[in-house]
Scaffold this active site. Structure first.
Site, PDB file in Angstrom:
ATOM      1  N   HIS A 321     -33.718 -12.457  -0.491  1.00 56.30           N
ATOM      2  CA  HIS A 321     -32.825 -13.535  -0.922  1.00 56.30           C
ATOM      3  C   HIS A 321     -32.639 -13.580  -2.425  1.00 56.30           C
ATOM      4  O   HIS A 321     -31.721 -14.232  -2.914  1.00 56.30           O
ATOM      5  CB  HIS A 321     -33.332 -14.891  -0.426  1.00 56.30           C
ATOM      6  CG  HIS A 321     -33.101 -15.078   1.044  1.00 56.30           C
ATOM      7  ND1 HIS A 321     -33.940 -14.544   1.995  1.00 56.30           N
ATOM      8  CD2 HIS A 321     -32.120 -15.713   1.714  1.00 56.30           C
ATOM      9  CE1 HIS A 321     -33.475 -14.852   3.198  1.00 56.30           C
ATOM     10  NE2 HIS A 321     -32.376 -15.565   3.050  1.00 56.30           N
ATOM     11  N   GLY A 322     -33.515 -12.925  -3.150  1.00 54.97           N
ATOM     12  CA  GLY A 322     -33.347 -12.920  -4.598  1.00 54.97           C
ATOM     13  C   GLY A 322     -34.585 -12.371  -5.261  1.00 54.97           C
ATOM     14  O   GLY A 322     -35.690 -12.494  -4.727  1.00 54.97           O
TER      15      GLY A 322
END
Lengths: 463, 372
Positions: A321-322
């Site tokens: 997600h990051g």
């Protein structure tokens, strides 16, 4: 190009639909391929070469895997799969994680990796995962190798899903790349889903996002009510933003004759963490299940190994997600909760009335989003206020609650199947008519919000 | 039946986006958006490989498509109405207050900017040969608190203004206090961030008092309404089309004032009032005609020469201040990079007044030049 902009909706989409439908069926993949490259080039310019590179790698690897497999050279075939996976992950690693790892190492005094300030090409997490799934599926025999680079390129670059998913596995749309049906019924249903998605994004996600904007910086004097309001607003924002994008992608896909799988299934009605993850970003969780969890041995291993497997999967899911620690912690948070639920708490939880289980699940989810949303380690301080470490109320929070109550209620109701259930109860003729009205109405309302977003009164020199 | 409905849905959707797209390019391009007070993006006609590869063509093209959506203002108004209908009392950074009053939301300012500005004010005060006065004008939201939607989140302007007054070495002008004394009067426009001529008159009197000059009795003046159709910038930004317009009044005749305007960059004799601006959207430019780096008002009055370091709030104030001064010089640091100190010496200025609206002072980056 973002879907919710005039240039996409009025210029690009008009042009693409016109050219697509005016072209003979046999060149429509070519039209889509070019249109998709333009779409990506529009936002990323030169970085579209990475996508082309990724396409070329997996196309050739797919063919090699197939050839060696059929020749009985399984080790070579396996090697080709590994090579494809490594090349994709190397791309992803370099563009997404290099700077994060370099900065993390430097913070503990190790500095052999310089921080390069690398630009993250949009959608790279999505298309590298998609192309990887292709070679693996060819090896597993789940997909036939694609002989046409044009068809394969169309699959990888397909603009509706290019920048924000859903992650479409090749085997899901292999047949549609060869042949798909176009009809008014399909197109109209695509329009309806697209408009639902656009409305979710513009009317709910963007609107409630304004509350989170205020609270995520933890303003002075933030009250318990304010903290909860911010966290709940973000909970809705992220769902309506993401599922709105998925809806738009599915809708656009249908307008072009494609059928993508559902990506969200009312996740906020979940009654357990396991249930939540069956309903949230389904294309990602099934990807990790098929291509990471099961290859690691899944649950057919010793319990200790199983726990380890889960933790690996969830740490990676978080990081996907990051490139930031809070995302990894967020992933592990769910990993731990899932293990607890499966090993210890599950049997007790099942005895609780379902509304309590739902409430508990939502509490976990909301806290999870706070962890997810605060990148600079602000989470403990924020949670402290949520759970009593601040004044109970403040005028600002009451003002926001009053201002956004209708939107919050709409978001809460919209998170359940209630509205679509109601819709299904309407007799067929009425439903069709209502659908017509809703499409026209939502087009007007969404345009108003879309245009207002681009309205930038320049006031500076008038002061 | 179902088939027909699906055909209709398809036609509505494709027809709508197609028409919007076509009209974006077929309708004549507008150059200036009066409501937004800015030039719109022109169609990028120069296409080079470089411009395509560095994204500048794409950006301009996208901006053109956004700026030229057919019926743009109508959509913006519609969104404002929808926001109000869904219970919100603000839109696009503007609070929809009681008595049809609009307030610009002020963000808490960045200390980096206002501390630097304060340093510059102090540097000027300490280094120049004439007395320096320093006044910050709060926005209507801070003066008409009872009209602001309860609990609305906007900066505590008094706090920041006090902070500046405490740290300043110049003589403070308590503009906020004076305006609050007259809060019951029409001292701010309801649809614009500026003060009205009446508000400006109270501001003038505060300055006159500090300079030891005779103040002006509002009732002694000849008040003239020059417009009843002024829609200001907060009105434009909010899209709140249902809010009625403001009136613009003047209280000082322009006869007897020789006004030199630098609006074109070089000095020209001009009129104090600009009736032609009342035909346009930005009616506040009726006062002095618009932005200019330097402006000088000269009169036959016996009185001091005053230099105003200022923003547009002084446009409506300067003709009133000129009633008690022989000369009023006005410096706008955004367009005028001359040294204030040198100017004071060269023009034999008697007093220097730094007068800024809240937002310009607390967000402006050119004010630091005062200290040079």
């Amino acid at each position: 190009m973002v879907f919710s902009t005039p240039v996409f909706l009025f210029c690009y989409l008009t042009l693409v639909l016109a050219v697509y439908y005016l072209s003979p069926v046999r060149v429509r993949n070519l039209v889509l391929f070019i249109a998709s490259l333009l779409f990506y080039f529009w936002g990323e310019q030169i970085y579209f070469l990475i996508m082309i590179w990724s396409t070329a790698i997996d196309f050739t690897h797919g063919l090699l895997v197939d050839r060696w497999k059929r020749a009985g050279k399984l080790r070579l075939a396996k090697g080709a799969v590994a090579s494809s996976v490594i090349m994709n992950l190397a791309l992803l690693f370099f563009f997404k994680y290099w700077d994060f790892i370099a900065a993390s190492l430097q913070s503990i005094g190790i500095s052999f990796m310089p921080v390069l300030g690398i630009h993250l090409p949009i959608g790279i997490s999505f298309y590298t995962f998609q192309t990887m799934s292709y070679t693996i599926d060819v090896y597993r025999g789940d997909a036939r190798p694609q002989k046409s680079i044009l068809r394969f390129g169309t699959y990888v670059t397909l603009f509706p899903q290019l920048i924000a998913g859903p992650i479409i596995k090749y085997k899901e749309i292999a047949d549609q790349l060869e042949e798909r049906t176009h009809s008014f019924d399909r197109f109209a249903s695509g329009v309806c889903i697209f408009m639902v998605g656009l409305s979710k994004k513009l009317l709910l996600a963007n609107t409630l996002g304004r509350i989170w904007e205020i609270y995520k910086v933890m303003p002075q004097g933030m009250s318990v009510l304010g903290a909860w309001l911010g966290a709940i607003a973000f909970t809705f924002q992220i769902y309506f933003d993401f599922s709105g994008y998925s809806d738009m992608a599915i809708g656009l896909g249908r307008m072009l004759g494609f059928e993508f799988l559902k990506n969200f299934n009312y996740p906020y009605t979940a009654v357990s963490v396991t249930d939540f993850w069956r309903r949230w970003h389904i294309s990602l969780s099934t990807w990790f299940r098929d291509y990471l969890y099961i290859p690691l041995g899944g649950n057919r291993v010793r319990p200790a190994r199983w726990v380890l497997n889960l933790m690996i999967v969830w740490a990676v899911t978080g990081l996907w997600h990051g490139a930031s620690w809070n995302f990894m912690f967020w992933g592990l948070y769910y990993g731990i909760l899932l293990v607890l639920e499966k090993l210890v708490l599950g049997k007790y939880l099942e005895k609780l009335p379902s509304f309590l289980r739902h409430l508990l699940t939502m509490l976990i989810v909301v806290v999870g989003w706070v962890l997810f949303g605060l990148e600079n380690g602000g989470m403990p301080a924020y949670l402290k206020v949520m759970f009593g470490g601040g004044p109970l109320l403040d005028p600002g929070a009451l003002y926001l609650l009053r201002s956004y109550l209708p939107a919050l209620i709409a978001a809460a109701v919209g998170s359940t199947p209630f509205v679509s259930g109601l819709f299904e109860k309407i007799p067929e003729e009425g439903r069709g008519f209502l659908r017509l009205i809703l499409v026209a109405g939502s087009l007007a309302v969404c345009t108003a919000y879309l245009v207002a977003d681009t309205y930038n009164p320049f006031l500076y020199f008038r002061f | 039946m179902k088939k027909i409905q699906n055909i209709l849905i398809t036609l509505i959707f494709v027809g709508f986006i197609g028409l919007m797209g076509l009209l974006t390019f077929l309708l004549p391009a507008k150059r200036f958006s009066e409501n937004e007070n800015r030039y719109l993006q022109e169609f990028p006609t120069k296409i080079t490989v470089k411009k395509i590869m560095d994204g500048s063509f794409i950006e301009k093209f996208s901006d053109y498509a956004s700026d030229h959506v057919p019926l743009r203002d109508t959509w913006v108004h519609m969104k404002a109405a929808l926001e109000r209908a869904s219970g919100r009392r603000e839109n696009a950074g503007v609070l929809l207050g009681e008595e049809d009053t609009l307030f610009m939301i002020q963000k808490d300012p960045d200390p980096g900017i206002y501390e630097r500005n304060l340093k510059a004010v102090n540097k000027l005060t300490e280094s120049c040969s004439v007395p320096v006065y320093f006044g910050l004008i709060p926005t209507a939201a801070s003066v008409w608190k009872d009209r602001v939607p309860g609990g609305a989140i906007t900066a505590d302007e008094d706090y920041y203004i006090d902070l500046m007054n405490q740290g300043s070495k110049a003589t403070a002008l308590d503009v906020s206090g004076v305006l609050k004394e007259h809060a019951g009067e029409y001292i701010f426009y309801r649809t614009d961030h500026h003060w009205t001529s009446l508000g400006a008159l109270y501001g003038t009197n505060l300055i006159l008092e500090k300079l030891g000059l005779e103040t002006i009795d509002p009732d002694s003046l000849n008040w003239t309404r020059v417009s009843d159709s002024f829609y200001g910038t907060s009105w434009s930004r909010s899209g709140a089309f249902w809010i009625p317009p403001d009136e613009i009044w003047t209280c000082v005749p322009e006869e007897g004032i020789e006004f030199t305007s630098w609006i074109t960059g070089s000095p020209k004799i001009s009129t104090v009032y600009h009736p032609e601006m009342l035909e346009k959207k930005d009616q506040y430019s009726y006062f002095l005609g618009g932005e200019q780096g330097l402006a000088v008002l000269k009169t036959d009055h016996q009185g001091p020469k005053v230099l105003l370091i200022r923003d547009s709030y002084a446009d409506s104030l300067s003709p009133i201040l000129a009633m008690r001064c022989s000369e009023v010089h006005m410096f706008d640091m955004r367009y005028n990079k001359m040294s204030v100190r040198d100017y004071i010496e060269e023009n034999e200025i008697d007093y220097c007044v730094i007068l800024y609206g809240f937002e310009t002072y607390f967000t402006g980056s050119d004010i630091v030049l005062i200290g040079r």
